[in-house]
Design an enzyme around this catalytic site. Structure first.
Site, PDB file in Angstrom:
ATOM      1  N   ASP A 161      17.608 -23.273 -11.700  1.00 20.38           N
ATOM      2  CA  ASP A 161      17.462 -23.497 -10.252  1.00 20.38           C
ATOM      3  C   ASP A 161      16.853 -24.876  -9.975  1.00 20.38           C
ATOM      4  OD1 ASP A 161      16.145 -23.411  -7.577  1.00 20.38           O
ATOM      5  OD2 ASP A 161      16.870 -21.348  -7.582  1.00 20.38           O
ATOM      6  N   SER A 194      19.687 -24.131  -4.453  1.00 24.99           N
ATOM      7  CA  SER A 194      19.590 -22.675  -4.526  1.00 24.99           C
ATOM      8  C   SER A 194      20.309 -22.026  -3.337  1.00 24.99           C
ATOM      9  CB  SER A 194      18.115 -22.268  -4.606  1.00 24.99           C
ATOM     10  OG  SER A 194      17.977 -20.961  -5.101  1.00 24.99           O
TER      11      SER A 194
END
Length: 408
Positions: free
Chosen positions: A202, A47
């Site tokens: 993610d 991320s």
């Protein structure tokens, strides 16, 4: 005096995710890079940590800190005094004050027309178009530094790794996939040979601390060199404690995420320490067993020689063989038992768990008591505060640890 042997050090950086807390990560990285002529062998990220990984390894400027500084300063939103403070923080999380324009490329218009049939609120492409201004993908994929970023395979429900060696590449889609927070951003599709390997969210959905891939890659570098000390430095972005009780839904969600991410990161760090302890324990046990068997065999030989001389010709059997002295026979039985245990250890040592190398984990943890919305606030004051907090925590952590700069 004998020649002093310099121990070679290899270091992996593990960069976690957490929205604007990536600015805190940048501050901690600044403190790490001050530790001599520091160059990591491995950088892994997820991320926001994936963005920092790409900037460190493949930023356009030769100085990796310049790349990080330029990027995070570009993320700062201007003040808008006419908007209430809470709204400013929410809007900054939603892509800045351009979010006031609902026709901007940040927003997914279908969310407002059919919210229950939409999978995401924002588009991720504007963010990464900005990121591309700071990245040289050829540099990233030809760097001597091993880079790994992680994402979540939606259909398989497992973590996927993207790396810059072995014929693989890290490009914009992989970075987008690593930061595609479910519900906020759309899933990212990366072409592959099978349908079940193409759709990603993610990487923090599975693990916000990509430590396993860092350890694995670090072990692959000069695996037979016993004079290498290996270190893994992870950065835990989320504070464990706060003085503020959540008072709205956004703060509830944010604090819940902080607690989960903090605990998982600390657990990963603690598991690494335990892992080292188990490996060392079995290594010491094996060495002690080998030494015990060797000493016992030497003792048996000595006893047999001495007693054979004393009892020469008196202890022969009908077949002309000598009887074994009782004392040495007992020792032989003991040695046999030890050797049987050693065979059990041999089987155990074939397990891949015990083939890992000793790696020293170091963790820089966010020690600040921060407002609950800090991970969503892209305001100038918050980003600068985060950078400074990360730097101070990094300095504090590293002050009492032996130098981690790479030996030349």
């Amino acid at each position: 005096m004998g020649e002093v042997v310099k121990i070679k050090k290899k270091v992996a950086l593990v960069l976690t995710g957490g929205g604007v807390l990536g600015a805190y990560e940048y501050g901690a990285i600044k403190a790490i890079y001050e530790q001599g002529d520091f160059i990591p062998e491995v950088v892994t990220g997820v991320s926001a940590g994936a963005i920092n990984t790409a900037l460190l390894v493949g930023g356009r400027d030769e100085d990796p800190l310049v790349n990080l500084d330029q990027y995070w300063n570009s993320m700062i939103n201007l003040r808008a005094p006419f908007i209430p403070a809470v709204a400013r923080k929410v809007l900054s999380f939603m892509g800045g004050y351009k979010a006031l324009n609902f026709c901007s490329p940040w927003f997914n218009p279908l969310f407002f027309l059919f919210p229950l049939n939409s999978t995401h609120l924002f588009n991720i492409s504007p963010l990464n178009r900005g990121l591309n201004n700071f990245l040289d993908y050829e540099k990233l994929n030809n760097s001597p530094i091993s880079a790994v970023i992680t994402a979540t395979n939606i259909l398989k429900g497992v973590e996927s790794e993207f790396k810059n060696w072995g014929g693989e590449r890290i490009d914009a889609p992989q970075i987008e996939a690593s930061g595609a927070v479910p519900g906020l951003f759309p899933h990212i599709e990366i072409p592959d040979t099978t349908e079940r390997n193409r759709h990603f969210w993610d990487g923090g959905v599975v693990s916000n601390t990509p430590m396993r891939c860092a350890i694995n890659r670090l072990e692959e570098l000069e695996p037979k060199n016993k004079e290498i000390e290996r270190y893994v430095i992870s950065i835990n972005l989320f504070p464990q404690e706060t003085t503020i009780l959540p008072s709205n839904m956004m703060e509830v969600i944010n604090r819940t995420s902080e607690i989960i991410a903090n605990r998982k990161s600390k657990t990963d760090h603690k598991n690494s320490q335990t892992f080292n302890g188990v490996i060392k324990l079995f290594s010491d046990l094996r060495s002690a067993t080998d030494e015990l068997v060797e000493n016992a065999n030497s003792l048996i030989t000595s006893i047999q020689e001495e007693q054979s001389i004393e009892q020469e010709g008196q202890m022969s059997t009908k077949k002309g063989q000598k009887k074994k002295p009782p004392f040495s026979s007992q020792i032989e039985e003991l040695v046999e038992k030890i050797q049987n245990r050693e065979k059990t250890l041999d089987k155990l040592y074939k397990h891949k768990f015990l083939k890992h190398q000793l790696i020293t984990p170091i963790q820089i943890t966010n020690s600040q008591t921060m407002p609950l919305e800090s991970s969503m606030d892209f305001s100038k004051s918050n980003i600068l505060d985060l950078i400074n907090c990360g730097y101070l925590d990094g300095k504090t952590t590293l002050n009492n640890i032996l130098e981690i700069s790479k030996e030349k």
